[in-house]
Scaffold this active site. Structure first.
Site, PDB file in Angstrom:
ATOM      1  N   CYS A 155      18.098   1.098 -25.299  1.00  0.00           N
ATOM      2  CA  CYS A 155      19.396   0.424 -25.230  1.00  0.00           C
ATOM      3  C   CYS A 155      19.424  -0.815 -26.117  1.00  0.00           C
ATOM      4  O   CYS A 155      20.464  -1.181 -26.665  1.00  0.00           O
ATOM      5  CB  CYS A 155      19.726   0.055 -23.785  1.00  0.00           C
ATOM      6  SG  CYS A 155      19.990   1.502 -22.741  1.00  0.00           S
ATOM      7  N   CYS A 211       3.055  23.997 -17.905  1.00  0.00           N
ATOM      8  CA  CYS A 211       3.313  22.571 -17.691  1.00  0.00           C
ATOM      9  C   CYS A 211       2.020  21.873 -17.234  1.00  0.00           C
ATOM     10  O   CYS A 211       1.323  22.359 -16.343  1.00  0.00           O
ATOM     11  CB  CYS A 211       4.410  22.399 -16.641  1.00  0.00           C
ATOM     12  SG  CYS A 211       4.705  20.677 -16.201  1.00  0.00           S
TER      13      CYS A 211
HETATM   14 ZN   LIG Z   1       6.367  20.861 -14.677  1.00  0.00          ZN
END
Ligand SMILES: [Zn+2]
Length: 235
Positions: A155, A211
């Site tokens: 930002c 993952c």
């Molecule tokens: Zn994950």
């Protein structure tokens, strides 16, 4: 409930949760109020500039919702402090402004089995991603695999529209309260708001088989500060 970061997303989240009247709030931040932030940090005023955000936020919350219990933690959410800060928390709202803290929050909450709502805003875009508890899929690393290699715009460098922060905070607070009320269907969804079109969309995130946090061969079992840019986390 824990709010990480008392900025443009964290302040509307804290206000909404405090006004819900049903929670104790723990808030972690180590920053000061700046003039350039006032357009998006709605509980602060000109006279707060230069003061601790935590101090200004706690005072504002007690004025709006005298019944709320606020526990202010003046510091950063770090690998070394995450476990203690998460102790006893039912839901986390991550309103931090950098990827290192967001990934640390995601990992710490997955390992501690605490659900987390990640609220973010940049330019005209607001997003809100909700994960489940107990390492349930999909997680934040299914959506964003790892920290970007190059410094990402924030930002301060790219700007953000004040109301877009308000949308992100409002949607994140709504998700946290729904989770507390037992509505777990929002886990694994991301809400995206586009300030140009005014459109809010919610989509379901697909789990990634490989993952590193929730996949079959997940490798993240502890909070190693080297994983978060050498611990350059900020709240
Ligand atoms: Zn994950």
């Amino acid at each position: 409930m824990l709010v990480i970061g008392a900025g443009g997303v964290g302040t509307p989240v804290a206000l909404a949760l405090a006004l819900s009247g049903s929670c104790r709030l723990r808030i972690v931040d180590d920053d000061e109020v700046e003039l350039s932030n006032l357009h998006r940090q709605i509980l602060f005023q000109d006279s707060d500039v230069g003061r601790s955000k935590l101090e200004a936020l706690t005072r504002a919350l007690r004025s709006h919702a005298p019944q709320v219990e606020v526990e202010a933690i003046d510091g950063r959410f770090l690998p070394e402090t995450a476990g203690e800060i998460l102790r006893g928390v039912a839901v986390v709202v991550d309103g931090s402004d950098n990827f290192a803290t967001r990934f640390l929050t995601a990992d710490a909450c997955a390992l501690a089995e605490v659900p987390v709502v990640h609220g973010a805003a940049l330019r005209w875009q607001a997003t809100c991603f909700v994960t489940g508890a107990g390492g349930r899929r999909p997680c934040y690393r299914c959506l964003f695999e790892d920290l970007p290699e190059e410094p990402a715009p924030d930002c301060g460098t790219a700007g953000v529209l004040g109301p877009v922060c308000g949308v992100s905070g409002g949607v994140a607070a709504d998700a946290a309260l729904r989770w507390l009320a037992g509505d777990t269907r929002i886990a694994g969804t991301v809400a995206s708001f586009d300030g140009h079109s005014g459109r809010l969309r919610r989509t379901r995130v697909q789990p990634r088989a490989n993952c590193s946090l929730c996949g079959e061969g997940a490798t993240i079992r502890e909070l190693d500060r080297r994983r978060y840019g050498g611990g350059r986390c900020d709240a």
